[in-house]
Design a protein around this motif. Structure first.
Motif, mmCIF file in Angstrom:
data_model
loop_
_atom_site.group_PDB
_atom_site.id
_atom_site.type_symbol
_atom_site.label_atom_id
_atom_site.label_comp_id
_atom_site.label_asym_id
_atom_site.label_seq_id
_atom_site.Cartn_x
_atom_site.Cartn_y
_atom_site.Cartn_z
ATOM 1 N N MET A 158 71.726 35.879 182.151
ATOM 2 C CA MET A 158 73.074 36.349 181.872
ATOM 3 C C MET A 158 73.880 36.505 183.173
ATOM 4 O O MET A 158 75.017 36.050 183.257
ATOM 5 N N LEU A 159 73.296 37.133 184.173
ATOM 6 C CA LEU A 159 74.011 37.350 185.434
ATOM 7 C C LEU A 159 74.384 36.038 186.115
ATOM 8 O O LEU A 159 75.505 35.873 186.590
ATOM 9 N N LEU A 208 63.037 40.820 178.606
ATOM 10 C CA LEU A 208 64.350 41.332 179.005
ATOM 11 C C LEU A 208 64.758 40.972 180.444
ATOM 12 O O LEU A 208 65.903 40.568 180.662
ATOM 13 N N THR A 238 66.105 37.469 180.583
ATOM 14 C CA THR A 238 67.375 37.379 179.861
ATOM 15 C C THR A 238 68.515 37.929 180.718
ATOM 16 O O THR A 238 69.592 37.331 180.782
ATOM 17 N N VAL A 239 68.289 39.045 181.367
ATOM 18 C CA VAL A 239 69.318 39.642 182.228
ATOM 19 C C VAL A 239 69.614 38.724 183.411
ATOM 20 O O VAL A 239 70.780 38.529 183.780
ATOM 21 N N GLU A 240 68.576 38.139 183.986
ATOM 22 C CA GLU A 240 68.782 37.197 185.094
ATOM 23 C C GLU A 240 69.623 36.005 184.651
ATOM 24 O O GLU A 240 70.575 35.617 185.336
ATOM 25 N N ILE A 257 78.994 39.161 177.743
ATOM 26 C CA ILE A 257 77.764 39.876 178.079
ATOM 27 C C ILE A 257 77.132 40.416 176.817
ATOM 28 O O ILE A 257 75.947 40.298 176.588
#
Length: 192
Positions: A55-56, A48, A51-53, A192
């Motif tokens: 996405m940002l 996770l 993945t968040v990195e 997002i």
């Protein structure tokens, strides 16, 4: 084969299978991976942060590319720069992500040796995947932002602001951009 079907619960009817899966899902039990044997929820939580990195970084790059290009294209409607931006956004929107990724690997990693092909140890490893996502998103956003800005520039309040002598840049920043932000936020939420 029968033993594996019984182990996976595939020997039960569809409703029983679904209710069994739903009960486990609601308690956080997503099962185990066939490949690693580890719990899927554990693997999910492990992956996770990356993945968040990704996405940002992709969302920020998209904003920094699409918003200025969309506004610039709308302000310079039917000029050469508008045609170039629209053509590039058409191409960017048409190319599949896997092909863009392969092109970026070929040129940026193999030919120019600017970025690593694969890396999880530093920030350089996220640039190529983020660029792959950004190209298609920025192309789509540029077209939509251009359309919204053109629509806003044709409204009566913009004509009134121009008649009062307010500069074009102030009209764009203070009035038009405020209306465009709703579309940008909606697009970002969907991405997002």
């Amino acid at each position: 084969k029968a033993a594996k079907r019984a182990e996976l619960g595939l020997d039960k009817n569809f409703v029983e299978q679904y209710l069994n899966w739903l009960g486990k899902f609601l308690t956080g039990d997503l099962g185990n991976s066939f490949i690693s044997g580890k719990a899927i929820s554990e693997t999910f939580l492990e992956k996770l942060p990356a993945t968040v990195e990704l996405m940002l970084v992709a969302i920020l790059l998209t904003i920094f590319i699409a918003v200025p290009l969309g506004i610039f294209s709308a302000v310079n409607q039917n000029k050469f720069s508008d045609y170039v931006i629209r053509f590039c956004s058409f191409v960017g929107n048409s190319l599949p992500n896997f092909f863009v990724g392969l092109l970026l690997i070929y040129f940026l990693a193999l030919k120019l040796n600017l970025l690593p092909v694969m890396s999880t140890k530093n920030f350089l490893g996220v640039i190529m995947p983020a660029l792959t996502l950004t190209i298609s998103m920025a192309a789509k956003y540029t077209r939509q932002i251009r359309a919204v800005v053109l629509e806003e520039l044709g409204k009566d309040y913009v004509t009134g602001a121009r008649a009062r002598g307010i500069s074009e840049i102030k009209i764009l920043i203070c009035h038009v951009l405020r209306s465009v932000l709703i579309v940008i936020i909606t697009l970002l939420a969907l991405s997002i």
